[in-house]
Scaffold this active site. Structure first.
Site, short mmCIF file in Angstrom:
data_model
loop_
_atom_site.label_atom_id
_atom_site.label_comp_id
_atom_site.label_asym_id
_atom_site.label_seq_id
_atom_site.Cartn_x
_atom_site.Cartn_y
_atom_site.Cartn_z
N ASP A 20 1.01 -1.38 0.09
CA ASP A 20 0.04 -0.06 0.15
C ASP A 20 0.65 1.14 0.12
OD1 ASP A 20 -2.32 1.79 0.37
OD2 ASP A 20 -2.74 1.21 1.62
N HIS A 37 2.47 3.20 -9.05
CA HIS A 37 1.79 1.98 -9.49
C HIS A 37 3.71 0.92 -9.71
CE1 HIS A 37 -1.63 1.91 -7.97
NE2 HIS A 37 -2.36 2.76 -9.13
N LEU A 132 10.05 -21.56 -4.26
CA LEU A 132 9.42 -20.12 -3.61
C LEU A 132 8.06 -20.40 -4.87
CD1 LEU A 132 8.61 -17.49 -1.25
CD2 LEU A 132 9.75 -16.20 -3.63
C1 IPE Z 1 -5.80 -2.63 -0.20
O1 IPE Z 1 -4.78 -1.23 -0.28
C2 IPE Z 1 -5.35 -3.49 -1.60
C3 IPE Z 1 -4.08 -3.68 -1.82
C4 IPE Z 1 -2.88 -3.45 -1.58
C5 IPE Z 1 -4.26 -4.54 -3.69
P1 IPE Z 1 -6.60 -0.32 -0.77
O2 IPE Z 1 -5.02 0.66 -0.69
O3 IPE Z 1 -7.11 -0.84 -1.75
O4 IPE Z 1 -7.14 -0.75 1.04
P2 IPE Z 1 -7.86 0.60 1.83
O5 IPE Z 1 -8.92 1.34 0.82
O6 IPE Z 1 -7.02 1.85 2.10
O7 IPE Z 1 -8.65 0.08 2.64
C1 IPE Z 2 -1.33 0.32 -3.37
O1 IPE Z 2 -1.20 1.24 -3.60
C2 IPE Z 2 -1.67 -0.36 -4.53
C3 IPE Z 2 -3.02 -0.41 -4.63
C4 IPE Z 2 -4.22 -0.66 -3.81
C5 IPE Z 2 -3.54 -1.15 -6.45
P1 IPE Z 2 -2.78 2.53 -3.38
O2 IPE Z 2 -2.87 2.69 -5.04
O3 IPE Z 2 -3.75 1.92 -2.56
O4 IPE Z 2 -2.05 3.60 -2.70
P2 IPE Z 2 -2.27 4.90 -1.55
O5 IPE Z 2 -3.48 4.75 -0.72
O6 IPE Z 2 -3.99 5.46 -2.49
O7 IPE Z 2 -1.59 5.50 -1.28
MG MG Z 3 -3.71 2.33 -1.01
#
Ligand code: IPE
Ligand code: IPE
Ligand code: MG
Length: 241
Positions: A20, A37, A132
């Site tokens: 995240d 990303h 793995l």
């Molecule tokens: C969780 O992250 C999903 C992934 C890392 C793929 P999100 O950024 O989507 O989660 P929330 O919305 O903050 O709970």
């Molecule tokens: C995690 O990073 C990746 C996915 C959920 C695909 P985010 O895109 O949720 O990044 P933040 O949380 O908005 O910073």
């Molecule tokens: Mg996020």
């Protein structure tokens, strides 16, 4: 002791990672979210290298949740293409490193057909490896996985293959996406958020959770080693005294 203070005799059988913070990483640099990303790819593959270095057997990474469809269509479309391209770029590399790649999640619509084809190709290419297992949770939701397992139980019971009175933990475990995978011992979430966001609800029932403020694109194998060291410091009780 080998890697950075990690005790090789007490490794977590399965590590889960909620990757995240990509959007915030990009925002801090004045870049569009998708740049975050893109930057996350290097973090993922350094983490895989770290897992191999440690000798971990199961690593599950959260790449796209069943809730992530609620993001703007341009970001969703970007993530679909990005994950397909990532497999195209990395499949041979993972194969050479004897990594078995498995996808967990729902593969039907609206996941693009060409991404599902790439997933299937990569799974087939790496199926023989056991060094793995890298599980990629994509269009994955912990609740969806449990619903799918419950549906299989109902189908088997209705067909007379399963006695409803004998349904137990094992019958449900056997109907998860990857029934062979051990329970998650260590769950890592980056970016300072402290929630599960519907990740591995069943598998992580007794996981030790390590939250780190590091944003995902800044994560690397050293952060993984630090989380494993923290895991090894914890006293796990599993309900006992
Ligand atoms: C969780 O992250 C999903 C992934 C890392 C793929 P999100 O950024 O989507 O989660 P929330 O919305 O903050 O709970
Ligand atoms: C995690 O990073 C990746 C996915 C959920 C695909 P985010 O895109 O949720 O990044 P933040 O949380 O908005 O910073
Ligand atoms: Mg996020």
């Amino acid at each position: 002791m080998t890697v950075d203070g990690v005790d090789p005799g007490r490794l977590p059988a399965h590590v889960g990672v909620i990757m995240d913070g990509n959007g915030r990483w990009a925002g801090e640099r004045g870049l569009p979210r998708n740049a975050g990303h893109t930057a996350g790819e290097a973090a993922l593959f350094d983490t895989v290298e770290g897992a191999l270095e440690l000798g971990l057997r199961y690593l599950t990474v959260y790449a796209f949740s069943t809730e992530n469809w609620k993001r703007p269509p341009t970001e969703v479309a970007f993530l679909m293409n990005f994950n397909r391209d990532l497999l195209l770029r990395r499949a041979d590399d993972l194969d050479e490193r004897q990594v078995r790649v498995r996808f967990i999640g729902r593969r039907g619509r609206p996941v693009p057909r060409r991404l599902v084809e790439m997933i299937e190709r990569t799974e087939a290419q790496t199926a023989r490896h056991r060094r793995l297992t890298l599980q990629v949770a994509f269009n994955y939701g912990g609740r969806a996985e449990l619903v799918d397992a419950a549906r299989r139980i109902a189908v088997d019971a209705a067909a007379g293959r399963l006695d409803p009175r004998k349904v137990n933990t094992r019958s449900l475990q056997a109907r998860l996406y990857e029934p062979e995978a051990p329970d998650v011992d260590l769950l890592i979430r980056t970016s300072g958020e402290q929630r599960l966001s519907n990740f591995l609800l069943w598998e992580a029932a007794y996981a030790e959770i390590v939250f780190t403020d590091v944003l995902w694109p800044d994560f690397d194998r050293r952060e993984l080693f630090a989380a494993v060291v923290e895991f090894q410091r914890r006293a796990r009780r599993f309900g006992r005294v």
